[in-house]
Each structure stands twice: as structure tokens, then as C-alpha cells.
Design a protein around this motif. Sequence first.
Motif, mmCIF file in Angstrom:
data_model
loop_
_atom_site.group_PDB
_atom_site.id
_atom_site.type_symbol
_atom_site.label_atom_id
_atom_site.label_comp_id
_atom_site.label_asym_id
_atom_site.label_seq_id
_atom_site.Cartn_x
_atom_site.Cartn_y
_atom_site.Cartn_z
ATOM 1 N N GLU A 441 0.816 -1.211 0.000
ATOM 2 C CA GLU A 441 0.000 0.000 0.000
ATOM 3 C C GLU A 441 0.847 1.257 0.000
ATOM 4 O O GLU A 441 0.468 2.270 -0.584
ATOM 5 N N ASN A 442 1.998 1.199 0.681
ATOM 6 C CA ASN A 442 2.833 2.382 0.789
ATOM 7 C C ASN A 442 3.921 2.453 -0.279
ATOM 8 O O ASN A 442 4.410 3.550 -0.576
ATOM 9 N N SER A 443 4.305 1.323 -0.848
ATOM 10 C CA SER A 443 5.370 1.335 -1.856
ATOM 11 C C SER A 443 4.830 1.517 -3.270
ATOM 12 O O SER A 443 5.456 2.201 -4.090
ATOM 13 N N LEU A 444 3.669 0.922 -3.577
ATOM 14 C CA LEU A 444 3.130 1.039 -4.929
ATOM 15 C C LEU A 444 2.836 2.486 -5.333
ATOM 16 O O LEU A 444 3.176 2.892 -6.455
ATOM 17 N N PHE A 500 -12.584 1.972 0.131
ATOM 18 C CA PHE A 500 -13.106 0.622 -0.070
ATOM 19 C C PHE A 500 -12.074 -0.417 0.349
ATOM 20 O O PHE A 500 -12.377 -1.358 1.087
ATOM 21 N N ASP A 501 -10.833 -0.248 -0.082
ATOM 22 C CA ASP A 501 -9.788 -1.207 0.258
ATOM 23 C C ASP A 501 -9.432 -1.140 1.740
ATOM 24 O O ASP A 501 -9.100 -2.157 2.350
ATOM 25 N N GLU A 502 -9.501 0.072 2.333
ATOM 26 C CA GLU A 502 -9.192 0.200 3.757
ATOM 27 C C GLU A 502 -10.236 -0.515 4.607
ATOM 28 O O GLU A 502 -9.900 -1.258 5.542
ATOM 29 N N PHE A 503 -11.508 -0.298 4.308
ATOM 30 C CA PHE A 503 -12.567 -0.967 5.056
ATOM 31 C C PHE A 503 -12.564 -2.471 4.800
ATOM 32 O O PHE A 503 -12.864 -3.268 5.698
#
Length: 661
Positions: A441-444, A500-503
Motif C-alpha cells: 500500500e505504501n510502496s506502490l 473501499f480497500d481500507e474498510f
Amino acid sequence: MEALKEEQTPFEMGVVVPKRIVDQIGEGCYDHCVKVVVDEFQKSGLIVDRVPGLNDEFLKLTAPVEILGKAAAELQLKKRTQIGVDLQFEWDEADAFIKQSDGSLFSWCERFRCYNHIIYGIVNEGNSAIVLKSDCRDVRWEPGERLLWKFEKEGIVKEVFPIHDEIKRKQLLKCWALNWWDLTNQPLDDIYAYYGVKIAIYFAFLGMYTKWLFFPAALGILVQLVDFGSLQLLVLPFFFVCIISWAVFFLQFWKRKNSTLLARWQICYSVGAESAYKYMDTEWSSFHSSVGSIKFEADKSEKEKFQREEWFGHMLRFRNDAIIILSIICLQLPFELAYAHFYESIGSDTMKFGLTAVYLFAIQYFTQIGGKVSVKLIKDEKNENSEYRANSLIYKVFGLYFMQSYIGLLYHAILHRNFMTLRQVIIQRLIISEVLENLMENSLPYMKYSYRKYRAVRNKRKREKGMAARKSYFNSRVEKEYFKPIYSASIGEELEDGLFDEFLELALQFGMIMMFACAFPPAFAFAALNNVTEIRADALKILAMYRRPVPRVAATIGAWLNIFQFLIVVSICTNCILLVCLYDREGNWNISPGLAAILFMEHVLLLIKFCFSRIVPEEPDWVKANRMKNATQAQNMCSKQLLRNISGRRGTLVTGTRTAD
């Protein structure tokens, strides 16, 4: 000095205009279109700053509050007044409306709507077409045609997007993303003012969920490490009852906090608000048209038309849900069971690792197909508004993820009763998968950002080949923001944003620790530790790695609340089955009395869930009292105004009658 000026000027919108490398006449032609755009923006009251970039030119936009106020009046935005009633905004009566917590008149969501209304509301008000030059070709701006839509279609304008306010962004970085001393406390009011209600509600839910996880985390570690002797048989059932009670209370208190936040932010929310306003306007217009006649009957054909559309919409949703469910049962379920069977039968760890890699690759492919099919099915549904469409997508896509996340674990637990493998898989999912997901999530986003910058520099060098070599660099923040990826969902970008992805990640984690709580009690500690990191990682990601998101109007977590409640019910069933398998495998209980006891506990837990959800009210009393007070004040004011109008009208009628006599 330029960077200081950029920080001090709160530009909030950006327009991307591509450059053209042509001859001198072509450049002049192209600059003519850009000049027209700038002139029209300035005529509309916007403040424009032109910023050159490597391959594109950027127009940074902001507007005085007077211009935004007039746009809000044209949009007929409803805002909260000093008496607590939502009324249509009027710029001449701006003092009657409540300001935001940061002192501004409009929230970020309202300002974004006003900017879009101003930018896309520029039309050719003349009676004849205006011929513009672009790359030595004529572009006809027809009467009544929107300028920006025309330029986007012709490729003269690339994109319109919101940009960060550097001063506020740096303040949030300091007090929120980089503030590790407050584990779960967050500046929710500042987040709401900068990002809007939907993102603020997500971080409020994440913070409360993480704080509440500390209790089951400590209890799970205690159950795992302490030997209770003769009471050991009762420890897991007691732990399970505590976990279910905790989950029910958590969701109930979350509803209270959600209503408290909405009251604090002066947001009035009700399900189906858009459709309610639509039908209210329809009913009022029908009533108003029938005042002059004695006959007051509903049109039978129109009533039948509404009924047909209502039932047709329900049948479409039922058909789409049936397609998704049958696809999961017929296609995904056999695949998941086959993977779990081969994983159980293979003895080599290397073979298991390879099988898991193939499985994860195939699952991602199946999920993408399922998400695309779900989006196409939803477009055929007659949902009332975008929120209902997004909820329909959430239910369908979560069904796919639910099957792929839990069916293999249930296979190990129920059919093979291999609890060592079950615990290993749970640990892998909670530790390895979540760590990898956070890294991805943080590198892409950073990799996408770096690649777009590299490609921009490379394209500029290709165009300048043969010319005098010049150093390529980024001289504006707006260009850097343009290269950042959009905060969007992995599936269904037109319906959902990145939340959406976080939930989805939170829901899958909640289902994992709840459905297999008796098999691995320390899982709650892993989840709590991960979520403490998740708060800061998500904050840093949304502040530094993505563009400023487009604000959404949703004021609750929507369909995700129903999914969390569904997972509680499923966890009651799965943990009862786990307890039967555990005690029967250890030989401490016979299957008959053990099964009877577990079934009895299952019914008791379902009763506890039902009762506890009624004990805690969903809304605090002070919120109810405040709403009732505002409603009473509004009713009194409307009654007085109506009486004045009636008495004035009667006086006019009487005067007119006497004059006629």
C-alpha cells in the motif's frame, strides 16, 4: 520566493493543459485556447495562476468566499442555520448559517461542489458559435455548450483535480501522521475540515476499533499463557462469551460516536436522503397543482407505474445477487476447497509455498473478474443514488473475499480438525499478509509516482533532442501532485474511492480474529498492534503519497456496518463448532453432551447479541434533545410565517372583494 508564494496562497483546484511542440504559429494557436480558458475563469471570479511544467501547463484555481457563496446559492445547497435547521443557502443571508470549526463558511465538500459548478458552468451565452484555434485547427464553441467539457473532448484540457493546501497538509503531518505518541487519538475535526466527512468517519472508526481491541488483546494473551488448572475447560467458552459481548458493545457504541460526530460537525444524515428530497418535491408539486380543484385523487396509472418500477428494481437486485451467489458456490467454492485439500496433503514446505503463491495469483485474477462483473451488474440496477450503488458493490465484492479468506480455514478446522495448521494459517494471514499489504500500500503509490516523473523527464528529453540541452526539473508542487496516483478503489473506481480497500482490510481482519477466536486467542493482540501502525501509515499515505481525494458525501460507514454485524453472527456459529471439535478431539467431552452444551451456548449468545444491541441506544440523549429543540424552533417559525402569509392573503382577498362590490 515562488515556493513561499505557493504555500501562502491556498489554491484548491488544478487544471492540466498539455503543451504542444509545434511551429511558432501552432504555439500561438494553442496559447489562444489556454488564454480563453484563463479569461473565462477570471470572468467567473476565480483567481488563476499559470504554472509551467515539463510536459504540461497547470492552472491553479481558488475563489473568494463571495464567489463560492453565489455558486452555492445557484446550486441550492442546504446548510445548517443558527437555529439548527437545514435551509437553502442564500448569500445575502450568509450570517444566518453556521460556520465550520476552522472558521470557514463552507466545508471542503461544499467548496468542491462550488468549484465544479463554476468551472464546468462556463457556457457560450452568445447566439453564434465562437471559433477557437488549437494546433492550427478550428474548434467551434457552440452556443449553450460548456467550455471545459468541449476542451476535454478535444484534448485541450487533460484533467481537473483538487490540490493540497500545503500549510494545512504540513500541520496534519505534524500533529497526525508523524505523531506516534497518541496511539489512537487523532485530530478528527481537522481531518473533517481538510478531507471531508467520509474520510474523517473512517479514521474515527479505525481509531475507536483499535482502542477497543486492547481489552480482547490482553484477555487473549492471558488465556493463552496462564494455566487455570481444573477450570481450563471453561476458559475458552468464557473467553468466547466475552468476545461476542465486546463486539456487540463495540458496534453499538460506534453508532453513538458516529451520531455524536455528525452532530458536532452539524451534518444531518438520513438513509435515502436524496430520494426523500426527490419524492418530497414531487409530492409537494402534485399537491400544489391540485389546490385549485376539489378533486384530490392519486393518478392510478402513475401509481401503477411507480409500483412496476419498484418491483422491477427489486427483481433486478435479486437477480444480480443470485448470479454472484451462484458464481461463488459453483466456481469459487470448489477452487478454494481444492486448494485447502492439496495444502493439507502436501508434506513439503517448499511445495506448500509454491502452491500458496499460485493460489494467491489465481485468486487475485478471479477477484478482479468478479469485481468487474459486479460493476456491470450494478449499472443495470435502479438504485436510488450513488450511495446505494456503492453499497450494492460492497456486498457483492465482499462475498468473493469472504469465500477466499475463510473457506480454507474452515476446511482445516472442521473437516480435518487440524488446529496446528489452522493456527499457522491464521498467524500467516495476520502477520505476513498484513505486513506485505502495508508494504504494498505504501510502496506502490511511490513507485507509480516515481515512474510517472521518470517518464515525463524522458519525454521532455526526447522532444528536446537536437536542441540546446537543458536541465529537466520540477519547479512546482502542483506538477508533483499531478504525478501522484489517484486515491481510488482497486475495484469499481467510479463507485468507490480508496476507502473501499481500507474498510475491506479491516472487515477481513475482524472476521479472521472473531470467527477463529477460540482457536487462537492471541490474534487480537496481533490485530491491535497492526492497527496502531495502520492509523499512521494510512494517514501518511493519504497526506503524502496520493493526490488530495475528491470528497464524498457519505456520513456513515454504510454497508460495512452490516458486514461487521454479519461477521459477529457467523463467528458465533464457527466458534461453537470449533469448541465441539476441540473438546471432542481432546477426549474431555463426549460428542452428545458436548454438542448439546455448545448448541445451548450458541442460542444464549444469539440472545445476548440481540439484547445487548437494544440495551445501548444508538444515539446519545443530548443529540436527540438538540434535534428535537431545533425541530420545535423550526416548526414555531414556520407556523408564525404561515399565519402571517395567510392573514395577509385574506386581507388582500377581502379588500379585493369590497372593491369589486
